[in-house]
Every structure is written in C-alpha cells, then in structure tokens.
Scaffold this active site. Structure first.
Site, mmCIF file in Angstrom:
data_model
loop_
_atom_site.group_PDB
_atom_site.id
_atom_site.type_symbol
_atom_site.label_atom_id
_atom_site.label_comp_id
_atom_site.label_asym_id
_atom_site.label_seq_id
_atom_site.Cartn_x
_atom_site.Cartn_y
_atom_site.Cartn_z
ATOM 1 N N GLU A 1 2.870 10.423 6.523
ATOM 2 C CA GLU A 1 2.960 9.139 7.543
ATOM 3 C C GLU A 1 3.864 8.382 7.170
ATOM 4 O O GLU A 1 4.066 7.547 7.940
ATOM 5 C CB GLU A 1 1.378 8.534 7.129
ATOM 6 C CG GLU A 1 0.302 9.061 7.543
ATOM 7 C CD GLU A 1 -0.908 8.467 7.190
ATOM 8 O OE1 GLU A 1 -1.264 7.304 7.504
ATOM 9 O OE2 GLU A 1 -1.864 8.965 6.295
ATOM 10 N N GLU B 1 -11.880 2.506 4.527
ATOM 11 C CA GLU B 1 -10.953 2.753 5.724
ATOM 12 C C GLU B 1 -10.954 4.300 6.094
ATOM 13 O O GLU B 1 -10.439 5.078 5.492
ATOM 14 C CB GLU B 1 -9.742 2.283 5.312
ATOM 15 C CG GLU B 1 -8.666 2.351 6.401
ATOM 16 C CD GLU B 1 -7.312 2.354 5.961
ATOM 17 O OE1 GLU B 1 -6.253 1.677 6.672
ATOM 18 O OE2 GLU B 1 -6.967 3.179 5.222
ATOM 19 N N GLU C 1 1.118 -1.159 -0.140
ATOM 20 C CA GLU C 1 0.142 0.032 0.156
ATOM 21 C C GLU C 1 0.859 1.202 0.127
ATOM 22 O O GLU C 1 1.502 1.606 1.065
ATOM 23 C CB GLU C 1 -0.796 -0.095 1.159
ATOM 24 C CG GLU C 1 -1.824 1.300 1.410
ATOM 25 C CD GLU C 1 -2.767 1.466 2.369
ATOM 26 O OE1 GLU C 1 -2.530 0.187 3.443
ATOM 27 O OE2 GLU C 1 -3.574 2.138 2.416
ATOM 28 N N HIS D 1 -8.181 0.543 -0.879
ATOM 29 C CA HIS D 1 -9.117 1.331 0.069
ATOM 30 C C HIS D 1 -9.681 2.651 -0.264
ATOM 31 O O HIS D 1 -9.272 3.367 -0.936
ATOM 32 C CB HIS D 1 -7.899 1.916 1.308
ATOM 33 C CG HIS D 1 -7.620 0.802 2.275
ATOM 34 N ND1 HIS D 1 -6.443 0.734 2.926
ATOM 35 C CD2 HIS D 1 -8.419 -0.330 2.575
ATOM 36 C CE1 HIS D 1 -6.666 -0.178 3.968
ATOM 37 N NE2 HIS D 1 -7.690 -0.900 3.727
ATOM 38 N N HIS E 1 -4.702 8.379 0.029
ATOM 39 C CA HIS E 1 -3.384 8.781 -0.174
ATOM 40 C C HIS E 1 -3.090 9.187 -1.752
ATOM 41 O O HIS E 1 -2.243 10.001 -1.867
ATOM 42 C CB HIS E 1 -2.413 7.372 -0.001
ATOM 43 C CG HIS E 1 -2.660 7.020 1.383
ATOM 44 N ND1 HIS E 1 -2.396 7.664 2.481
ATOM 45 C CD2 HIS E 1 -2.964 5.691 2.021
ATOM 46 C CE1 HIS E 1 -2.364 7.173 3.747
ATOM 47 N NE2 HIS E 1 -3.039 5.795 3.468
ATOM 48 N N ASP F 1 -4.889 3.234 -2.063
ATOM 49 C CA ASP F 1 -5.731 3.944 -1.149
ATOM 50 C C ASP F 1 -6.071 5.092 -1.789
ATOM 51 O O ASP F 1 -5.184 6.037 -2.103
ATOM 52 C CB ASP F 1 -5.048 3.921 0.459
ATOM 53 C CG ASP F 1 -5.919 4.623 1.264
ATOM 54 O OD1 ASP F 1 -6.574 5.552 1.055
ATOM 55 O OD2 ASP F 1 -5.699 4.235 2.445
ATOM 56 N N ARG G 1 -10.534 12.236 4.407
ATOM 57 C CA ARG G 1 -10.397 10.794 5.081
ATOM 58 C C ARG G 1 -11.786 10.589 5.882
ATOM 59 O O ARG G 1 -11.979 9.759 6.743
ATOM 60 C CB ARG G 1 -9.361 10.811 6.051
ATOM 61 C CG ARG G 1 -8.616 9.363 5.873
ATOM 62 C CD ARG G 1 -7.192 9.106 6.286
ATOM 63 N NE ARG G 1 -6.801 7.823 5.676
ATOM 64 C CZ ARG G 1 -5.963 7.392 6.040
ATOM 65 N NH1 ARG G 1 -4.949 7.935 6.828
ATOM 66 N NH2 ARG G 1 -5.391 6.061 5.375
HETATM 67 C C1 LER Z 1 -2.752 4.392 7.006
HETATM 68 O O1 LER Z 1 -2.654 5.745 6.355
HETATM 69 C C2 LER Z 1 -3.513 3.476 6.044
HETATM 70 O O2 LER Z 1 -3.889 3.776 4.867
HETATM 71 C C3 LER Z 1 -3.249 2.042 6.174
HETATM 72 O O3 LER Z 1 -4.159 1.554 5.293
HETATM 73 C C4 LER Z 1 -1.760 1.578 6.125
HETATM 74 O O4 LER Z 1 -1.483 0.818 7.315
HETATM 75 MN MN MN Z 2 -5.198 2.624 3.929
#
Ligand code: LER
Ligand code: MN
Length: 271
Positions: free
Chosen positions: A161, A249, A155, A214, A191, A188, A220
């Site tokens: 982060e 998530e 990921e 994700h 991100h 994700d 978020r």
């Molecule tokens: C954290 O920002 C995230 O997206 C998690 O899925 C990664 O460990």
């Molecule tokens: Mn994630």
C-alpha cells in the site's frame, strides 16, 4: 484489562477508500457504535469543513463515546495530495488540509494519524529526497501540534500500500530521527502481520512509543475471522499495561453491521 475498543467511521460522502466499517450519517454510525458496546469512534475525514464540531460533541456526550483519533488517509486517497510530493505547492496544499484536521482534533483532545498521507516515492526525486520532504512536513506539523496540544501518530503501513515506513522498526527509526515528543507510533496489527518479525515482539520492543493501535485480523476482516492469535496479543498488551485505544479498522465484510458486531463481540471475550 483496560483496553478501550474503538470503531473507525467516516461521513456518508467518503469513498470506499476511506477504509472504515461505517460510511454513513454520523448520527447513525455513532448510535450503532454505542449500541454495540464500543468505547469510542475514530473519525476519518477529508477536510475540516466536514466536521460540525458542536454537533459531534453533542452526539458523543449523548452516547457516552470518546473520539481518540481523527484519521487522514482520504487526503491522499481522494486528492492525491501528500508530504513526499516533489512539487512544493502540492506539499503545501497537503499540509494546509492536514492542519485543518488537526484543528478539528484539538477540539476533541484527539490525536491525528499519519498513514497513507505521507505519500509514495516519486520517480522524479531520490528516495532520500522524498523522505526528507516527509520529515520536513512532519516537523511543521509537530510544531503546530505543540501549539494546538495535538499529538500525531505515525502508522507503519504494509509494502503493498505504501513505499516506506512499512514496519514498526522503520516507524521508530523515523521517530528517532525526528526527535519530537508529540509524534508517536500507531501500529496496525494487520500491517504488522505482514511486515514485523513478530507482532508480540514489536509491541514489547516499541511500547514506549505506542499511543494507539488498529485491530484487524490477518485477512483484514473482523478479529476472529482470520488466523491471528488475539489472546496472545491481549496477553502481551496486558503485560505491557497498555491503556490506550485499539480501534477496529476492517473491511466491511460480509457487510458493515455484521462486521462491526462480530468484531466487538469477539474482542469483548478478552477485554
Ligand atoms: C490503510 O491500510 C490503513 O491501515 C490506514 O489506517 C492508513 O491510512
Ligand atoms: Mn490502519
């Protein structure tokens, strides 16, 4: 559209840094996810002993849910163990703990994610050395994955982060260096919104690597609460014939039950 929607959950003992919608008894979270209309759960675990495999299998069967992914961020979030660590004995401990979660995943035919557990850069070693520590760890895990029949999903995580593999392009570069067919990409959307030049562009460009996604909005929060164009993301995934899971998530904002309900209600407008 055949996109399956999952919900990220963790046992009630997990810290907020586990980063899931529900931190609760699994019976409660699984029942709620099923009632809300999710297709599956992603289970965030710290260590193997947390998973009563037989009981979880029974719950999943009872509520008709899948378990596509075990996530592993707590290994780093709670213990600080990770794969870039200059200290070999600490790297070995991270590997041992991660392997335990792969054994749990094997019981469910699930994949295992590699996000924060890859670790940061360390001031005492060079960046290439840290990346090499990670790659050597990944090779060992890929070998074990072959034996267990478990795929790993890398990921990309944004620069605020984690220090490296922030964008999908950087993720695919690592996958190409590694060259293992059982290690795939896990974008994700949150991100990607920070790091990728274009969300739809990267999904198209890297679709052959993508095994899992994700979903979160730009802030978020639940999809629909930010400014991402989910219609366009859905149209792209439909055109690409993506048939995997997109798992929610998100921050449990304004509170877990509302976040989980809003997310699935919004996403079901499209799929
Ligand atoms: C954290 O920002 C995230 O997206 C998690 O899925 C990664 O460990
Ligand atoms: Mn994630």
């Amino acid at each position: 559209m055949t996109l399956k929607i999952g919900l990220a959950i963790a046992p009630e003992t997990a810290l907020p840094s586990a980063f899931v919608v529900f931190r609760d008894r699994l019976e409660t979270s699984i029942e709620k996810a099923a009632r809300l209309g999710y297709d599956g759960i992603e289970l965030a675990l710290l260590e193997k002993s947390q998973a009563d495999v037989g009981h979880i299998k029974k719950l999943l069967a009872e509520y008709g849910l899948e378990l596509p992914v075990i996530s592993t961020g707590q290994i780093y979030g709670e213990t600080g163990l990770c794969f870039t660590d200059p200290d070999e004995s600490r790297r070995e401990r991270a590997l041992a703990q991660f392997k335990g979660l792969m054994e749990v995943a094997a019981e469910f035919g699930a994949m295992v994610n590699i996000g924060r557990v890859r670790g940061p850069y360390f001031p005492t070693i060079s960046r290439p050395e840290a990346e090499d520590n990670f790659l050597r760890s990944l090779e060992k895990l890929s070998d074990l994955g072959r034996t267990l029949g478990v795929a790993l999903i890398l990921e990309p995580v944004n620069r605020y982060e984690i220090d490296f593999i922030n964008s999908c392009a950087e993720g695919v570069e690592i996958l190409n260096r590694l060259g293992r067919e059982n290690v795939k990409l896990m974008p994700d959307i949150f991100h990607m919104n920070i790091e990728d030049p274009s969300i739809e562009g990267s999904l198209c460009k890297y679709i052959d690597h993508i095994a899992y996604i994700h979903f979160a909005d730009s802030n978020r929060h639940a999809p629909g609460r930010g400014h991402l164009d989910f219609l366009s993301i859905f149209n792209t995934l439909t055109a690409l014939d993506y048939k995997g899971f997109a798992t929610v998530e998100i921050l449990p904002y304004p509170e877990p039950d509302i976040a989980a309900r809003e997310a699935i209600q919004y996403l079901r407008k499209y799929c």
